[in-house]
Every structure is written in C-alpha cells, then in structure tokens.
Design an enzyme around this catalytic site. Structure first.
Site, mmCIF file in Angstrom:
data_model
loop_
_atom_site.group_PDB
_atom_site.id
_atom_site.type_symbol
_atom_site.label_atom_id
_atom_site.label_comp_id
_atom_site.label_asym_id
_atom_site.label_seq_id
_atom_site.Cartn_x
_atom_site.Cartn_y
_atom_site.Cartn_z
ATOM 1 C CG LEU A 53 -1.928 -1.144 1.310
ATOM 2 C CD1 LEU A 53 -2.703 -1.059 2.624
ATOM 3 C CD2 LEU A 53 -2.883 -1.110 0.123
ATOM 4 N NE ARG A 88 8.138 -0.961 -1.971
ATOM 5 C CZ ARG A 88 7.248 -1.378 -2.845
ATOM 6 N NH1 ARG A 88 6.438 -0.510 -3.424
ATOM 7 N NH2 ARG A 88 7.147 -2.660 -3.158
ATOM 8 N N GLY A 89 7.881 3.721 2.973
ATOM 9 C CA GLY A 89 8.424 4.870 3.685
ATOM 10 C C GLY A 89 9.853 4.638 4.091
ATOM 11 C CB ALA A 90 12.144 6.749 6.096
ATOM 12 C CB THR A 91 10.788 2.927 9.199
ATOM 13 O OG1 THR A 91 9.393 3.241 9.067
ATOM 14 C CG2 THR A 91 11.525 4.095 9.833
ATOM 15 N N GLY A 92 10.005 1.266 6.287
ATOM 16 C CA GLY A 92 9.471 -0.015 5.842
ATOM 17 C C GLY A 92 8.337 0.135 4.844
ATOM 18 C CB VAL A 111 2.040 0.107 4.831
ATOM 19 C CG1 VAL A 111 0.655 -0.304 5.331
ATOM 20 C CG2 VAL A 111 2.747 0.953 5.885
ATOM 21 C CE LYS A 127 6.490 1.685 8.369
ATOM 22 N NZ LYS A 127 6.320 3.154 8.483
ATOM 23 C CG ASP A 165 8.117 11.012 10.980
ATOM 24 O OD1 ASP A 165 8.395 12.167 10.584
ATOM 25 O OD2 ASP A 165 8.132 10.033 10.222
#
Length: 358
Positions: free
Chosen positions: A14, A16-20, A22, A48, A142
C-alpha cells in the site's frame, strides 16, 4: 502472497516509507494471547514490515520486544490501533487496523487547503490523539500529513483523522540504527531541538502539529528550501510569517506551537481545547461571545508542566546526535522533496557522511 509468521499473509503493498513497507494483508488464523486483537481468519489488516537493516540490528529487535506492551495498549479513536507485533527470523512487523481512506498528504495535494475552521477541527482531533499518547509516555516524533489517515474521507460529513506510525521512531531510534545511517524524521516537520540533538520531549509533537496546521490552511509547510540542510537551518533561525488568509486567533495557535523553546509550546490537551474555541469563534455563525473567546485563545495555550520525555537511546539526558544532512547533488538526483525522510550523519569525526532524501 507472502506469509508473515503463521497467522498473516501479505497481499499487496500500500505504501513505502523510510522505515518499511505497508501491506494489505489477511489473517490466516486467530492470533495468540500476546496480541491485543485476536482477529478472525479471513479478516483484512494492514501490516508494516520494517526494513531488513532494522530487523538485522539487535538493538532494534530488543527495543521492538521491549515496547510491545506500550504499543499494544495505545488505543484512541484517532490512533490507528496496533493489533499485534511479529518477530520471526529476520522479519519485524506491526499488524494494524486497515483504515479505508487516503493519507492527509495525498488529500491535500488532490483537494487543496482546508478552510480555517475545518483545519482547526481536524487538528484538534490529532491533538486529542497526542494527549492520549503523551499521557501514556509515548511521543510520536514524526507527525506530518503522510502519517495521518482519513477514515471515510470520501463523502463523509466530517473527516475522522487517525494518526499512524506511533512507535516507529521510538522503536528505530537506537545506537544500532545510527550505524545504519537512517534518521526517522522529515525535514519540513522537525522541531529545532531535534535538529540540534538536544533532549526531546512530547513538545516535538506540538511543533509538528503547528507545522501541520499551517500546511492545512496554506497548502505548504512554513519552512522550505533547496536542500534538507537549508530547511533545518530555517527551523532553527527563522520565525514563520502569518499569511493573510489565516485568521488572527488561528495564527495565535500556530505561532505558539512553533515557538523555538519547547517549554513555551502548549500541551496537547490545551492545544485541542484552544483549537475548538478558535473554530467556534471564526466561523460565519459565531456569536459575539464566541468570537471574543477565540481572540483570547492565548490564555488557553498553557505549556505542559511535565512533558513526556523521549527515552534515552544511548546518549546523555535523552540527547541524540544532531540531524545533519547533505544536499542531494549526486548525478541523476531528482528535485529535493522537503517531505521526504532524511538520513543522519553521526558526529563521529572525520569521514562521517550520509545522503539526503532517503
């Protein structure tokens, strides 16, 4: 499809971000007693999956296990509930309720700024979530539109914002993570004390709420620049300027949230109360008494006498390495995105380096 432990099955990414990443996922069997929500087979959830470098870091894994009870008990109508935590081999994952709606960042880009009244009421709900988490000793760290999901946004009479990614910065902020060069945060929303590596408290979330509120009514954050380093410098050295479209009572709230000194920012509870008074007083149907109360909102924005501290992660007094970023000048690099997560350069002597725009 990819299994996560024995109880969940990943279906499609769904975001993507800096830590993983979803994922939309389904539950294969009822979760055990260690989960906050047992769930039922066939139920749809969001999962996530944290980046592999986090899962390979023993400091992060230990923090993940240690924070399990805190994350699983954090419940509020404006917080996306964490249902379960999965630790299996080199995989770390958070199982959450699936919210059917866009994130606030995407909604803003597609629909433009909110009216001052709508912005105040939406941010008041976010402040409610922060008040609950701060009372439980959890600091988000954040806060930004991309971490606010809008449940039932399409055609709903009133938007229901839900704050997500609680605990990600808390889980990932460890000495081991510093070694991986990752920084959990976003330049456009970083509080001055975080940028300088000073001790952090729940006041960093109030600063983030002020940035978010400014963006809701103007369509952009107050501080921008050609590089992440320039944005961080402006957080430290500049005061935001009031746009003509922002009513004076609402600006009073924004200005107080964006004070450089964290001890001058309101508590989350007082922020929520103040925003609702402002919303009532600046609307077209406001009574004279409501309008007068909105003009006096400063009296409601008292600071938190005991802000929740960010737990120490290897430094002294909760301090961390200052956020330092390099401009993205590499060949082929795209235009700088102030809403992208940054990398951190630990101040460990000559040769320490990192890149912006992770």
């Amino acid at each position: 499809m990819r299994p996560v432990g024995s109880k969940y099955l990943l279906e499609e990414p769904l975001g993507r971000g800096a830590t993983g990443t979803v994922w939309r996922a389904s539950q294969r069997e009822t979760a055990g007693a260690e989960a906050a929500v047992a769930g039922q087979p066939g139920e749809t959830v969001a999962i996530k999956v944290l980046k592999e470098e986090l899962a390979h870091d023993p400091d992060v894994v230990m923090r993940f296990l240690r924070e399990r009870s805190v994350l699983l008990r954090l419940t509020h109508p404006n917080i996306v509930r964490t249902r379960d935590l999965v630790v299996e081999g080199d995989l770390l994952a958070l199982v959450m309720d699936l919210v059917d709606g866009p994130d606030l960042h995407r909604y803003l880009r597609q629909n433009g700024p909110f009216s001052p009244v709508a912005a105040a009421l939406l941010t008041a709900q976010i402040a409610d979530a922060l008040a609950a988490s701060h009372a439980d000793g959890v600091v988000h760290r954040d806060l930004k539109p991309a971490n606010v999901l809008l449940a039932g946004a399409e055609g709903a009479a009133e938007m229901h914002p839900m704050l997500t990614d609680f605990g990600i910065a808390r889980l990932a902020d460890s000495p081991g993570l510093t070694r991986t060069q990752e920084f959990v945060g976003t330049p456009a929303y970083v509080a001055p004390e975080s940028a300088e590596g000073r001790p952090q408290t729940s006041a960093v979330d109030i600063y983030g709420a002020g940035i978010l509120l400014y963006e809701l009514v103007t369509g952009r954050p107050p501080f921008a620049g050609a590089t992440a380093l320039e944005v961080l410098h402006r957080h430290l050295s500049e005061d935001p300027q009031r746009p003509g479209s922002v009513p004076e009572p609402l600006w009073t709230v924004i200005e107080r949230c964006l004070r450089k000194r964290p001890e001058e920012r309101p508590s989350a509870e007082n922020l929520a109360r103040g925003l609702r008074v402002v919303a009532a007083g600046i609307g077209v149907h406001a009574s004279p008494a409501e309008a007068e109360a909105a003009l006096g909102v400063a009296a409601l924005l008292a600071p938190d006498p005991a802000p929740a501290p960010v737990p120490e992660t290897g430094g002294d007094s909760g301090a961390a390495d200052p956020t330092q970023v390099l401009p993205s000048t590499g060949a082929g690099g795209g235009q700088y995105d102030p809403s992208a997560a940054t990398n951190v350069m630990p101040t460990t002597g000559a040769g320490a380096a990192g890149a912006a725009g992770a």
